[in-house]
Every structure is written in structure tokens, then in C-alpha cells.
Design a protein around this motif. Sequence first.
Motif, PDB file in Angstrom:
ATOM      1  N   ILE A 174     -24.203  -8.941   2.492  1.00 16.71           N
ATOM      2  CA  ILE A 174     -22.966  -8.175   2.659  1.00 16.71           C
ATOM      3  C   ILE A 174     -22.628  -7.497   1.337  1.00 16.71           C
ATOM      4  O   ILE A 174     -23.174  -7.848   0.286  1.00 16.71           O
ATOM      5  CB  ILE A 174     -21.776  -9.064   3.090  1.00 16.71           C
ATOM      6  N   GLN A 175     -21.717  -6.536   1.398  1.00 16.44           N
ATOM      7  CA  GLN A 175     -21.192  -5.909   0.171  1.00 16.44           C
ATOM      8  C   GLN A 175     -19.926  -6.690  -0.198  1.00 16.44           C
ATOM      9  O   GLN A 175     -18.827  -6.350   0.223  1.00 16.44           O
ATOM     10  CB  GLN A 175     -20.900  -4.438   0.411  1.00 16.44           C
ATOM     11  N   ARG A 176     -20.120  -7.732  -0.980  1.00 15.27           N
ATOM     12  CA  ARG A 176     -19.060  -8.693  -1.250  1.00 15.27           C
ATOM     13  C   ARG A 176     -18.217  -8.281  -2.447  1.00 15.27           C
ATOM     14  O   ARG A 176     -18.740  -7.921  -3.501  1.00 15.27           O
ATOM     15  CB  ARG A 176     -19.687 -10.060  -1.521  1.00 15.27           C
ATOM     16  N   VAL A 177     -16.904  -8.362  -2.270  1.00 11.17           N
ATOM     17  CA  VAL A 177     -15.977  -8.159  -3.386  1.00 11.17           C
ATOM     18  C   VAL A 177     -14.979  -9.303  -3.393  1.00 11.17           C
ATOM     19  O   VAL A 177     -14.637  -9.849  -2.338  1.00 11.17           O
ATOM     20  CB  VAL A 177     -15.239  -6.802  -3.299  1.00 11.17           C
ATOM     21  N   ASN A 178     -14.523  -9.682  -4.576  1.00 12.83           N
ATOM     22  CA  ASN A 178     -13.528 -10.742  -4.735  1.00 12.83           C
ATOM     23  C   ASN A 178     -12.206 -10.119  -5.136  1.00 12.83           C
ATOM     24  O   ASN A 178     -12.059  -9.632  -6.263  1.00 12.83           O
ATOM     25  CB  ASN A 178     -13.969 -11.754  -5.787  1.00 12.83           C
ATOM     26  N   LEU A 179     -11.259 -10.134  -4.201  1.00 14.42           N
ATOM     27  CA  LEU A 179      -9.976  -9.485  -4.427  1.00 14.42           C
ATOM     28  C   LEU A 179      -8.832 -10.402  -4.017  1.00 14.42           C
ATOM     29  O   LEU A 179      -8.972 -11.205  -3.087  1.00 14.42           O
ATOM     30  CB  LEU A 179      -9.884  -8.186  -3.615  1.00 14.42           C
ATOM     31  N   SER A 180      -7.697 -10.253  -4.694  1.00 12.54           N
ATOM     32  CA  SER A 180      -6.493 -10.983  -4.291  1.00 12.54           C
ATOM     33  C   SER A 180      -6.059 -10.508  -2.909  1.00 12.54           C
ATOM     34  O   SER A 180      -6.481  -9.449  -2.424  1.00 12.54           O
ATOM     35  CB  SER A 180      -5.371 -10.730  -5.294  1.00 12.54           C
ATOM     36  N   LEU A 181      -5.194 -11.284  -2.276  1.00  8.83           N
ATOM     37  CA  LEU A 181      -4.719 -10.903  -0.955  1.00  8.83           C
ATOM     38  C   LEU A 181      -3.978  -9.563  -0.971  1.00  8.83           C
ATOM     39  O   LEU A 181      -4.253  -8.706  -0.112  1.00  8.83           O
ATOM     40  CB  LEU A 181      -3.842 -12.008  -0.368  1.00  8.83           C
ATOM     41  N   PRO A 182      -3.055  -9.315  -1.906  1.00 10.63           N
ATOM     42  CA  PRO A 182      -2.388  -8.001  -1.907  1.00 10.63           C
ATOM     43  C   PRO A 182      -3.374  -6.838  -2.067  1.00 10.63           C
ATOM     44  O   PRO A 182      -3.244  -5.819  -1.376  1.00 10.63           O
ATOM     45  CB  PRO A 182      -1.428  -8.091  -3.106  1.00 10.63           C
ATOM     46  N   GLU A 183      -4.368  -6.979  -2.942  1.00  9.64           N
ATOM     47  CA  GLU A 183      -5.337  -5.905  -3.145  1.00  9.64           C
ATOM     48  C   GLU A 183      -6.251  -5.759  -1.930  1.00  9.64           C
ATOM     49  O   GLU A 183      -6.632  -4.651  -1.549  1.00  9.64           O
ATOM     50  CB  GLU A 183      -6.166  -6.173  -4.404  1.00  9.64           C
ATOM     51  N   THR A 184      -6.597  -6.884  -1.311  1.00  8.13           N
ATOM     52  CA  THR A 184      -7.419  -6.835  -0.102  1.00  8.13           C
ATOM     53  C   THR A 184      -6.706  -6.077   1.007  1.00  8.13           C
ATOM     54  O   THR A 184      -7.294  -5.202   1.664  1.00  8.13           O
ATOM     55  CB  THR A 184      -7.755  -8.262   0.373  1.00  8.13           C
ATOM     56  N   VAL A 185      -5.438  -6.401   1.241  1.00  6.26           N
ATOM     57  CA  VAL A 185      -4.661  -5.727   2.278  1.00  6.26           C
ATOM     58  C   VAL A 185      -4.567  -4.231   1.978  1.00  6.26           C
ATOM     59  O   VAL A 185      -4.708  -3.390   2.882  1.00  6.26           O
ATOM     60  CB  VAL A 185      -3.258  -6.365   2.385  1.00  6.26           C
ATOM     61  N   LYS A 186      -4.357  -3.896   0.732  1.00  2.00           N
ATOM     62  CA  LYS A 186      -4.271  -2.493   0.337  1.00  2.00           C
ATOM     63  C   LYS A 186      -5.557  -1.748   0.676  1.00  2.00           C
ATOM     64  O   LYS A 186      -5.531  -0.624   1.213  1.00  2.00           O
ATOM     65  CB  LYS A 186      -3.973  -2.411  -1.168  1.00  2.00           C
ATOM     66  N   ARG A 187      -6.698  -2.358   0.386  1.00  2.00           N
ATOM     67  CA  ARG A 187      -7.983  -1.696   0.643  1.00  2.00           C
ATOM     68  C   ARG A 187      -8.336  -1.671   2.130  1.00  2.00           C
ATOM     69  O   ARG A 187      -9.006  -0.745   2.589  1.00  2.00           O
ATOM     70  CB  ARG A 187      -9.090  -2.363  -0.173  1.00  2.00           C
ATOM     71  N   MET A 188      -7.902  -2.682   2.868  1.00  2.00           N
ATOM     72  CA  MET A 188      -8.113  -2.644   4.322  1.00  2.00           C
ATOM     73  C   MET A 188      -7.374  -1.451   4.917  1.00  2.00           C
ATOM     74  O   MET A 188      -7.916  -0.713   5.763  1.00  2.00           O
ATOM     75  CB  MET A 188      -7.640  -3.944   4.962  1.00  2.00           C
ATOM     76  N   ARG A 189      -6.158  -1.243   4.498  1.00  2.00           N
ATOM     77  CA  ARG A 189      -5.373  -0.116   5.005  1.00  2.00           C
ATOM     78  C   ARG A 189      -5.978   1.224   4.625  1.00  2.00           C
ATOM     79  O   ARG A 189      -5.868   2.199   5.373  1.00  2.00           O
ATOM     80  CB  ARG A 189      -3.946  -0.199   4.452  1.00  2.00           C
ATOM     81  N   ALA A 190      -6.637   1.270   3.468  1.00  2.00           N
ATOM     82  CA  ALA A 190      -7.238   2.522   2.988  1.00  2.00           C
ATOM     83  C   ALA A 190      -8.648   2.744   3.535  1.00  2.00           C
ATOM     84  O   ALA A 190      -9.326   3.687   3.120  1.00  2.00           O
ATOM     85  CB  ALA A 190      -7.262   2.523   1.458  1.00  2.00           C
TER      86      ALA A 190
END
Length: 325
Positions: A174-190
Amino acid sequence: MTRRPLRLVAALLSAVLVAGCGGGDTAAPAWHGGRIFLATGNTTGVYYQLGGGYADLISRHLPGYEARAEPTGASVENITRLASGDMEIAFSLADTAADAVSGRGVFDKQPQPVRALARVYSNYTHVIVRADGKIGSFADLRGKRISTGSPKSGTDIVAGRLLTAAGIDPDRDIQRVNLSLPETVKRMRANALDAMFFSGGLPTPGVKDLLSATPGRFRLLPLSDLIEPLGARFGPVYTTAILPKEVYGTPEPTPTITVANVILVAADMPDQLAYDLTRVLFTWQSELAQVHPEAANFTRSSAALTDPIPLHPGARRFYRSGGNR
């Protein structure tokens, strides 16, 4: 950021004040200068909310102590900072804590001197995917852009183990990234991510914000089919449960994987302080449940079941005495 300089100043001030009282009987100075820092998790997660509520209860009901919740990357970081003396209390997933006391996993051959005050509520594993991302099953995560949670978090460990149990190499497939929950949610929306993992209580504020704000754009993957390979490889610490559809307003309930949470302290914490911290947790549990409903989802009987993580002797005394000194 380390808290040691502040703690050292507080401890020295406490010692000076006690010494300045002159002769006669004097109470022992408060441990660590009376400052209690709680290692929690992401600011939009349940650990942070409950940690803040617990800190408030300690400050109000434990004379001589002032507590404060600190946002962190969660379980692994929390245990590391607890063992180093940088924190006094830590929230952790039970699987990560079990690895810590036995010197396994990320703590390989380095057992951590931590003990449990209580087993509390269970975390539900959320695997959220884009509805338009052509991900119909867990196997379809192969090759996708995925956040597996903050570095050194219990979510990251659970994500890696689930992927491994499914035959997906978390670092290659997978293309794995380690992100905090706020940053993860931000990138999911984008649309910068195809999927995300998060292990949290119900509801997790950041997850609720993502799913409720954009109905139909994202969905939860069912995970219960992975319990057998997960248990065969990593032991019986994981269980299955149904994530009710009412929690996030999803079209249907979602079968998923759960793991218990524990509240940890250092092995060298004074017995009486560990007893009092446990007493505060249960005496004012109803107030804590007003901060987040997961605080109502454990009892004195269930809280003592922390094996294989040893109970702190002070906490054990609390459970055996029924809370009576």
C-alpha cells in the motif's frame, strides 16, 4: 516536548516548602511535585476528551495535585513517555501495553516498567474508504493511498496487524502514510487518500465529523472476517463487535475488530497515589461519562481484568477493598 524541567522545578519547590515548615510532623511532599501529566492522543479522539475530564477530576478531588491532559501520538508514544518519567498517567490500547510489559513488537527486548490502573472501554477499529474508490473489500486496499494513524500510535499497530493478517504487506503493498486524525480527515476530504484506519471509542469526534458532514461520500469496511487470522498470529487480545449504524448515521451496522483500552502508570508510582487515582476514577465516573459516554462502559469488576498487564499494587488494593480504605 519533555515535561522534566517543569517537573523538577515543581519538585524542588515542594521540597523547599516542606523543609521550611520547621519541626514537628509534616506530610510527605506530593509525588513529582504534585504535577500529574496525562498522555492522551489526537485532539479529535476519545483519549484526549477523557484525559481532559480525568485531569479535571484529579485536580478537584485529589488534594496536593494538579493534573493536565497532553495531546500525543497515542499508545506507543504514551508508554515511552510514561516509562521515561515524562508523564504520570497514560492511555493505551491493551495490545500495545501487553507488548510493552513483555518486551515484544516495537518494544522488542525492552520491557517497559508500567502498570495498569484499570481496563476501561473498548476501541472499535474504523476502516473508512471513499465510496467512489472502488474498494469493495479489505483485499481491495492493496495499492491504495492509506493513512494508518499517527506514528507510534496504537492505531498504526492495529492497522499493520490487520493488513498483515489479510496478506497485505503494510510497507510494500500500500501507499502508507502516518498522519494524525485531524490531518487524515483533512486529506480524506481533499481526495488525497483512498482509505484510513482509526482505533477509537464510540463516537470518535474526528470520525463523526468526517462521516456526518458528507453523508454517502465515505463508508466503513466490515472487518470481522479477519478475526481468525489476526488471532492466530497475534493472540486473543482482539475481539469482534458490531459498530451500530446510529453512531455515525451509516446505512447499516458494521462488523469490526475491537481491543480494550487501559489506563497506565509507572511501576514506581507510590501505592497510595495509585489507589487514590483509581478511587477518583470510580467515585466520579458519572461526571466523566458526561465528558464522553465511553466512560460509562466499564465497571469495577471489568476494570480489574488487565491481564497480561500487571495491576499496580495500589489499584489492586482498591479493587480488593471495594474502594474502602
